[in-house]
Design a protein around this motif. Structure first.
Motif, short mmCIF file in Angstrom:
data_model
loop_
_atom_site.label_atom_id
_atom_site.label_comp_id
_atom_site.label_asym_id
_atom_site.label_seq_id
_atom_site.Cartn_x
_atom_site.Cartn_y
_atom_site.Cartn_z
N SER A 192 -13.74 -6.01 -5.30
CA SER A 192 -13.18 -5.54 -4.03
C SER A 192 -13.37 -4.04 -3.87
CB SER A 192 -11.68 -5.87 -3.96
OG SER A 192 -10.97 -5.16 -4.97
N SER A 193 -14.32 -3.48 -4.61
CA SER A 193 -14.45 -2.02 -4.67
C SER A 193 -14.72 -1.38 -3.31
CB SER A 193 -15.56 -1.62 -5.66
OG SER A 193 -16.78 -2.25 -5.34
N ALA A 194 -15.63 -1.94 -2.52
CA ALA A 194 -15.94 -1.35 -1.21
C ALA A 194 -14.69 -1.35 -0.33
CB ALA A 194 -17.08 -2.10 -0.54
N TYR A 195 -14.00 -2.47 -0.32
CA TYR A 195 -12.79 -2.59 0.49
C TYR A 195 -11.70 -1.64 -0.03
CZ TYR A 195 -8.80 -4.83 2.82
OH TYR A 195 -7.69 -5.07 3.58
N ALA A 196 -11.48 -1.64 -1.35
CA ALA A 196 -10.42 -0.83 -1.93
C ALA A 196 -10.67 0.66 -1.71
CB ALA A 196 -10.30 -1.12 -3.43
N VAL A 197 -11.92 1.09 -1.91
CA VAL A 197 -12.24 2.51 -1.72
C VAL A 197 -12.06 2.90 -0.25
CG1 VAL A 197 -14.09 4.22 -1.80
CG2 VAL A 197 -13.76 2.63 -3.71
N SER A 198 -12.50 2.03 0.65
CA SER A 198 -12.36 2.35 2.08
C SER A 198 -10.88 2.44 2.48
CB SER A 198 -13.07 1.29 2.94
OG SER A 198 -12.37 0.05 2.95
N LYS A 199 -10.05 1.60 1.89
CA LYS A 199 -8.63 1.61 2.25
C LYS A 199 -7.89 2.79 1.62
CE LYS A 199 -8.32 -1.95 5.00
NZ LYS A 199 -7.92 -1.79 6.41
N ARG A 200 -8.29 3.17 0.39
CA ARG A 200 -7.67 4.37 -0.18
C ARG A 200 -8.10 5.60 0.61
NH1 ARG A 200 -7.28 5.92 -6.56
NH2 ARG A 200 -6.70 3.70 -6.62
N ALA A 201 -9.36 5.62 1.02
CA ALA A 201 -9.84 6.73 1.84
C ALA A 201 -9.13 6.75 3.19
CB ALA A 201 -11.35 6.62 2.04
N LEU A 202 -8.85 5.57 3.74
CA LEU A 202 -8.13 5.50 5.01
C LEU A 202 -6.74 6.10 4.87
CD1 LEU A 202 -8.08 4.50 7.96
CD2 LEU A 202 -7.15 2.33 7.09
N LEU A 216 -14.41 4.83 8.98
CA LEU A 216 -14.93 5.64 10.09
C LEU A 216 -14.59 5.04 11.45
CD1 LEU A 216 -18.38 6.73 8.62
CD2 LEU A 216 -16.17 7.91 8.54
N GLY A 217 -14.44 3.72 11.53
CA GLY A 217 -14.01 3.11 12.78
C GLY A 217 -12.63 3.62 13.18
N ALA A 218 -11.71 3.64 12.21
CA ALA A 218 -10.36 4.17 12.48
C ALA A 218 -10.41 5.66 12.81
CB ALA A 218 -9.46 3.93 11.28
#
Length: 281
Positions: free
Chosen positions: A145-155, A105-107
């Motif tokens: 790394s699920s939170a990071y991975a999900v956020s990056k795939r969503a990005l 959401l920051g991006a």
């Protein structure tokens, strides 16, 4: 002999996460090529405006201030991000919410605030562009790394959406770095869930060189790895996810048998589940 000027000479660039390892080095490389650069970060510094990207109003004001100081905007490079280890089997708590707020959401907030200026850009011979920094972990998963991975795939999915809706006027590139030893990994290291050695290692210079190359390109690429191997691994993971899953699961099973997670508090339920599964065979 005349020196050919960089395509970045005079270009106005906004960099998020600009006080971090990627952001500060990229800003320096861009300035060396004649670009005018301002940054956003929670930590203010020379050429970096203080901004909490989880705050709607603060982000809008900071981007407006940056555009005013730069006299317009030709490119945005998104680096701002955090990496917090979590158990994917736990309810999504504050760490998950914080990760999504910053990484995704920051991006999104910065892009929305910057888009009008990008669409108004009239730099001769230069197409305005957005560069989103995802991660190889968006498609090649590592434990906790699920939170990071999900956020990056969503990005990456968000970048695809912006490309479809605004790609006729703005170039959109998603970059997929591998593991680079930077402070973003401190939380994982403290929790004992280190990524080093489990995902492809790359150098800081690989990321910076890739970002500069994308910004200099006449036609910015759609998706790009920061090394040949990393780019190939991401393409393979997107094309053949089941195959990559088998490779990752095999390596993960080896790590469990070696006891690499035995002293990791976050991993205890995973270890019990694995051992119960083995006992029932």
């Amino acid at each position: 002999m005349a020196v050919t000027p960089s395509p970045l000479t005079g270009r106005r660039v906004l960099v998020t996460g600009a006080a971090g390892a990627f952001g500060s080095a990229t800003a320096a490389a861009l300035r060396a090529r004649g670009a005018e650069v301002l940054g956003l970060d929670v930590n203010a510094a020379e050429g970096v405006l203080s901004c909490d990207l989880t705050d709607d109003d603060a982000t809008e004001l900071a981007v407006a201030h940056a555009v005013e100081r730069l006299g317009g905007l030709d490119a945005v490079v998104h680096y701002a991000g955090i990496g917090l280890p979590v158990d994917s089997g736990d309810p999504p708590g504050e760490k998950v919410r914080r990760t999504f707020e910053v990484n995704l959401l920051g991006a999104w907030r910065v892009t929305a605030a910057a888009l009008p200026a990008l669409l108004e850009s009239r730099s001769e011979g230069y197409r305005p562009r957005l560069v989103f920094t995802a991660s190889g972990l968006a498609y090649v998963t590592a434990p906790f790394s699920s939170a990071y991975a999900v956020s990056k795939r969503a990005l990456a999915a968000y970048a695809d959406s912006v490309r479809i809706e605004y790609g006729s006027a703005v170039g959109v590139t998603t970059v997929y770095p591998g593991y680079v030893r930077t402070p973003i990994h401190r939380e994982s290291q403290a929790a004992g869930t280190v990524l080093e050695g489990k995902v492809p290692a790359e150098r800081l210079e690989d990321v910076i060189t890739t970002a500069v190359r994308v910004l200099e390109a006449r036609r910015p690429p759609r998706d790009v790895g920061t090394t040949r191997f990393g780019g190939a691994a991401t393409r393979l993971a997107r094309a053949l996810p089941a195959l990559v899953d088998r490779v990752v699961l095999a390596r993960h099973g080896r790590d469990l048998r070696r006891g690499e997670y035995d002293s990791v508090e976050l991993a205890q339920r995973m270890i019990r589940t694995d051992r119960e599964k083995v006992t029932k065979r």
